[in-house]
Design an enzyme around this catalytic site. Structure first.
Site, PDB file in Angstrom:
ATOM      1  N   TYR A 226      -1.102  11.380   1.794  1.00 44.68           N
ATOM      2  CA  TYR A 226      -2.159  11.600   0.703  1.00 44.68           C
ATOM      3  C   TYR A 226      -1.865  13.057   0.496  1.00 44.68           C
ATOM      4  CZ  TYR A 226      -4.176   6.745   1.474  1.00 44.68           C
ATOM      5  OH  TYR A 226      -4.374   5.674   1.745  1.00 44.68           O
TER       6      TYR A 226
ATOM      7  N   TYR B  54     -11.481   8.838  -2.757  1.00 47.15           N
ATOM      8  CA  TYR B  54     -11.062   8.702  -1.326  1.00 47.15           C
ATOM      9  C   TYR B  54      -9.859   9.719  -1.094  1.00 47.15           C
ATOM     10  CZ  TYR B  54      -7.163   5.417  -2.115  1.00 47.15           C
ATOM     11  OH  TYR B  54      -6.097   4.798  -2.399  1.00 47.15           O
TER      12      TYR B  54
ATOM     13  N   ASP C  40       0.927  -1.257   0.074  1.00 49.05           N
ATOM     14  CA  ASP C  40       0.038  -0.166  -0.154  1.00 49.05           C
ATOM     15  C   ASP C  40       0.896   1.408  -0.028  1.00 49.05           C
ATOM     16  OD1 ASP C  40      -2.861   1.205   0.289  1.00 49.05           O
ATOM     17  OD2 ASP C  40      -1.891   2.100   1.989  1.00 49.05           O
TER      18      ASP C  40
ATOM     19  N   HIS D  14      -7.469  -6.171  -0.566  1.00 49.08           N
ATOM     20  CA  HIS D  14      -6.311  -5.475  -0.620  1.00 49.08           C
ATOM     21  C   HIS D  14      -5.165  -5.759   0.540  1.00 49.08           C
ATOM     22  CE1 HIS D  14      -4.235  -1.701  -0.827  1.00 49.08           C
ATOM     23  NE2 HIS D  14      -4.491  -1.434   0.428  1.00 49.08           N
TER      24      HIS D  14
END
Length: 319
Positions: free
Chosen positions: A233, A151, A102, A298
């Site tokens: 992010y 998201y 990830d 995931h």
């Protein structure tokens, strides 16, 4: 968690918590994703630490028992890779085997570009090398492809997602995200109750995630909140700017890539075409193998823990 030891080390101006097993042998460095911790690798640390390797898994900057700098801009790929280079120096080795999932995988690709001489081989889970489009910033491109409710777009404004997560509670957020089997790009419709990741949060946990596992994650995120992780992010566009010198750069580290067939990244726009159609191999000439796990979503390092441990071992023992 028998035999896993914990300590805090100073790297790159911050205090970092690491979990490790195995005193001798080559170092295997594990990088977790969002919203995770060193604990995501508990099964692999135990397995590799018992096979003659020195397994090391930090809580990355902003997570768990590692420091979380206050400034949003302290979470670029350069900061995180800087932490890891300092950690490898502290471990007293020249090179490590890198295993990442990830967000950890994104950091892993940066690491392979910036300091390839420090990495013997890379086992990458879930997120392939993401092509840098020189014409449009990363988040802007995602907004154009998926809309404002994607998201990553929803995560951009400091404080906003944190407030929504606080409304539903840490336990709900973590259970919701960790158990999702929804494929395709995660869209979080505004105004909808909850985080929107997974409208069908199960009442019972899947067999691979125990109540004790969930409680561990919850205990740490209740202390830290989610800001540290969300700040990764919030640096995607800044990373895009900073990565301009590496435009078109290839990664020559030997790589094995593993994803679940139900993974939200794998099932997003054009991802399968890139991974299987030659683009990925072109960008990563020493991509040796691509594994797609049937029926796995995931969080494959936890859901298919033994299989992942075996894949890691089969790959790194060649070097």
């Amino acid at each position: 968690m028998e035999g896993i030891e914990h300590r805090t080390v100073e790297v790159n101006g911050i205090k970092m918590h690491i979990a490790e097993k195995g005193k001798e042998g080559p170092v295997v460095l594990f990088l977790h994703g969002f919203p995770e911790l060193w604990y995501s690798w508990r099964h692999q640390i135990a397995a590799l630490g018992s096979l003659g390797y020195r397994a090391v898994a930090p809580d990355l900057r902003g997570y768990g028992d590692t420091d979380a700098p206050g400034s949003v801009n302290s979470y670029t790929g350069f900061h995180i890779v800087g932490d890891l280079v300092a950690l490898i120096d502290l471990l007293g080795v020249e090179q490590v085997f890198l295993v990442a999932h990830d967000w950890g995988a994104i950091i892993g690709w940066y690491f392979c570009m910036f300091r390839p001489e420090r990495i013997k081989a890379y086992v990458c889970l879930s997120v392939p090398l993401l092509h840098r489009n020189p014409k449009i910033k990363t988040v802007d491109a995602m907004r154009a492809a998926y809309g404002d409710d994607y998201y990553i777009c929803r995560f951009q404004e400091p404080g906003k997602m944190e407030a929504q997560m606080a409304e539903v509670g840490t336990a709900y957020v973590l259970k919701n995200i960790l158990t999702t089997r929804k494929t395709g790009p995660p869209i979080l419709p505004k105004g909808e109750y909850g985080t929107g990741f997974n409208p069908d949060t199960p009442d019972t946990l899947p067999s691979w995630l125990t109540e004790a596992d969930l409680a561990y994650f919850v205990s740490k995120f209740e202390k830290t909140g989610f800001t540290g992780g969300l700040n990764y992010y919030r640096n995607l566009n800044l990373n895009w700017e900073l990565m301009a010198p590496w435009r078109g750069a290839k990664v020559y580290v030997p790589v094995k890539f593993i994803t679940g067939e139900l993974d939200m990244v794998y099932t997003s726009l054009n991802m399968k075409e890139y991974i299987h159609g030659g683009g990925f191999k072109e960008d990563v000439p020493n991509l040796e193998e691509v594994i797609v796990q049937k029926g796995v979503a995931h969080f494959n390092n936890q859901e298919a823990a033994e299989e992942i441990s075996n894949h890691i071992y089969e790959f790194i023992k060649k070097f």
